[in-house]
Design a protein around this motif. Structure first.
Motif, short mmCIF file in Angstrom:
data_model
loop_
_atom_site.label_atom_id
_atom_site.label_comp_id
_atom_site.label_asym_id
_atom_site.label_seq_id
_atom_site.Cartn_x
_atom_site.Cartn_y
_atom_site.Cartn_z
N ALA A 73 0.83 -1.21 0.00
CA ALA A 73 0.00 0.00 0.00
C ALA A 73 0.86 1.25 0.00
N ALA A 74 1.94 1.23 0.78
CA ALA A 74 2.80 2.41 0.89
C ALA A 74 3.52 2.71 -0.41
N MET A 75 3.64 1.73 -1.29
CA MET A 75 4.27 1.94 -2.59
C MET A 75 3.25 2.17 -3.70
N GLY A 76 1.96 2.10 -3.36
CA GLY A 76 0.93 2.22 -4.40
C GLY A 76 0.88 1.02 -5.31
N ALA A 77 1.19 -0.17 -4.77
CA ALA A 77 1.27 -1.39 -5.59
C ALA A 77 0.03 -2.25 -5.40
N GLN A 78 -0.38 -2.89 -6.47
CA GLN A 78 -1.52 -3.81 -6.45
C GLN A 78 -1.05 -5.19 -6.00
N PRO A 79 -1.60 -5.74 -4.91
CA PRO A 79 -1.18 -7.08 -4.46
C PRO A 79 -1.38 -8.14 -5.54
N HIS A 80 -0.42 -9.07 -5.62
CA HIS A 80 -0.47 -10.09 -6.67
C HIS A 80 -0.29 -11.50 -6.10
#
Length: 333
Positions: A87-94
């Motif tokens: 979340a802190a990196m703005g990444a979508q969990p995969h």
């Protein structure tokens, strides 16, 4: 999720074997992975135009959680703290991997742990693709993988002078609950229940991190204490900050605490897993719209300046001592 034979003493006859344990509690059909749990490696397909965001967190009994913690809540938290990094990196969990050391293969404990783990995994569309199991002191180590468009990640080194400083949620509630469990202070049952849930079942702000891409400059999750984690951003970005201590949001339970305790929990308490982020003042309305779209409270608590260092102020603009120690695995008792 295979591993070399364990050289320790033989397990009781009624205990689960390692591979039965994996098959019964952790093996599910792969949804997005080319190959998931069950081989020497998982196989993931690269995505054009995307970068992998990868993070590992370890939770050790007695250090990160108390003995006897509800296993369903522990399964949730083990994944939540890792999703918070995405979340802190703005990444979508995969996808994620789990390395699990257990003192015993207790089927009832494993069933509850896996239920908490997979409930949160399903909520965020992330799948278990491998890992390891062994006998030993209870230790949970998860590695998460997320996807973010190239160049769009929220990074600690991207804060700029003139940015406004924001935080999600209500930091400090988890530390308030931990203080009760440690005997540092006592909370009434009605006050303990909501803050204990924040400690044991944190909410990773994945949707907010995704919504802030292209709006915020820098972000970090609050895991070791707000001021300590902010310090990482200041050092990486080469900027300073002014923090308004009394602008931090307070829930009912925090508001009822003595000022010194409340400030210590909010400024130095860890385990919140809220997002601390910076964004240009001109994008304030976009920040508020992004948060509202996610159903997440955000509060503006300060600003970033070009002069290095941290200034902590009260509501009257008076300086407050910044000596609130953050958590350190080797310096904190």
């Amino acid at each position: 999720m295979a591993h070399a034979p364990d050289a320790s003493a033989a397990a009781p006859a009624d205990a689960l074997g390692e591979f039965e344990l994996i098959a019964r509690h952790f093996q599910r059909p792969a949804a997005r992975a080319v190959l998931g749990v069950g081989d020497d490696c998982a196989l993931l397909q690269p995505v054009a135009g995307q970068q992998w965001a990868v993070s590992t967190d370890m939770l050790v009994e007695g250090r990160h959680f108390l003995a006897g913690t509800d296993p369903r809540r522990l399964g949730h938290k083990a994944l939540a703290v890792n999703l918070s990094d995405l979340a802190a990196m703005g990444a979508q969990p995969h996808a994620f991997l789990l390395a699990l050391a257990l003192p015993a293969a207790d089927p009832a404990w494993l069933r509850e742990f896996a239920a908490g783990l997979f409930a949160l995994a399903d909520e965020h569309g992330i799948e278990l693709v491998g890992g390891d199991t062994t006998r030993g002191p209870l230790n949970l180590c998860l590695t998460v993988l997320g996807l973010v468009p190239a160049g769009a990640a929220l990074r600690r080194d991207a804060a700029r002078a003139g940015d406004e400083l924001w935080v999600s949620g209500v930091p400090g509630e988890a530390r308030l609950a931990l203080g009760h469990l440690r005997g540092e202070w006592a909370l009434e049952p009605a006050a303990l229940e909501p803050v204990l849930a924040r400690l044991e079942r944190p909410t990773p702000r994945v949707a907010l991190g995704l919504a802030l891409r292209g709006i915020a400059h820098a972000a970090i999750d609050v895991s070791d204490g707000l001021l300590g984690d902010l310090g990482h951003v200041l050092r990486a970005s080469g900027v300073g900050a002014e923090v308004l201590a009394d602008a931090l949001p307070r829930g009912r339970v925090l508001a009822e605490q003595p000022e010194a305790r409340r400030r210590a929990c909010q400024l130095a308490g860890g385990d919140d897993y809220e997002l601390l982020f910076t964004a240009p003042a001109a994008r304030r309305a976009q920040v508020l719209d992004a948060a509202a779209g996610c159903g997440v409270q955000v509060s503006r608590i300060g600003s970033m300046g070009g002069e290095p260092g941290l200034r902590l102020l009260d509501a009257a603009g008076r300086s407050i001592d910044t000596g609130f120690p953050s958590f350190d695995h080797f310096a904190t008792p």
